[in-house]
Design a protein around this motif. Structure first.
Motif: not given
Length: 126
Positions: A97-126
């Protein structure tokens, strides 16, 4: 509008490694703080890692600190997430995700983000 596209997910055994990539469609990418988030089945989306526009500052969730490394190559309009020592609890869909408004890195959260990708699945088998 920037389009983000993740790649590199897959199935890996516990203890293994994967490198995720996030490619941006626009050169404006170089001006944005960027982040990785993940969402496990039945859970809310959570912050994983962040990197400043110039790559000088990075920040990690405690759960991945010391195992994951975020980086970016502004010449290639691409961000990365190197994931080592993977655990079953890392299984999730990973989003960049991209934050176009230069928010604080250490408090980055979902509502801060302006653009999102569709995601990629990571599956870790035990």
């Amino acid at each position: 509008q920037v389009q983000l596209s993740e790649s590199g997910g897959g199935l890996v055994q516990a203890g293994g490694s994967l490198r995720l990539s996030c490619a941006a469609s626009e050169r404006s990418f170089i001006h944005y703080n960027m982040g990785w988030f993940r969402q496990a089945p039945g859970k809310e989306r959570e912050f994983v890692a962040a990197i400043s526009w110039g790559a000088g500052v990075t920040y990690y969730a405690d759960s991945v600190k010391g195992r994951f490394t975020i980086s970016r190559d502004n010449a290639r309009n691409t961000m990365y997430l190197q994931m080592n020592g993977l655990k079953s609890e890392d299984t999730a869909v990973y989003f960049c995700a991209a934050d176009t408004r230069w928010g604080t890195i250490t408090t980055m959260s979902s509502p801060d983000m302006d653009y999102w990708g569709k995601g990629t699945l990571v599956t870790v088998s035990s």
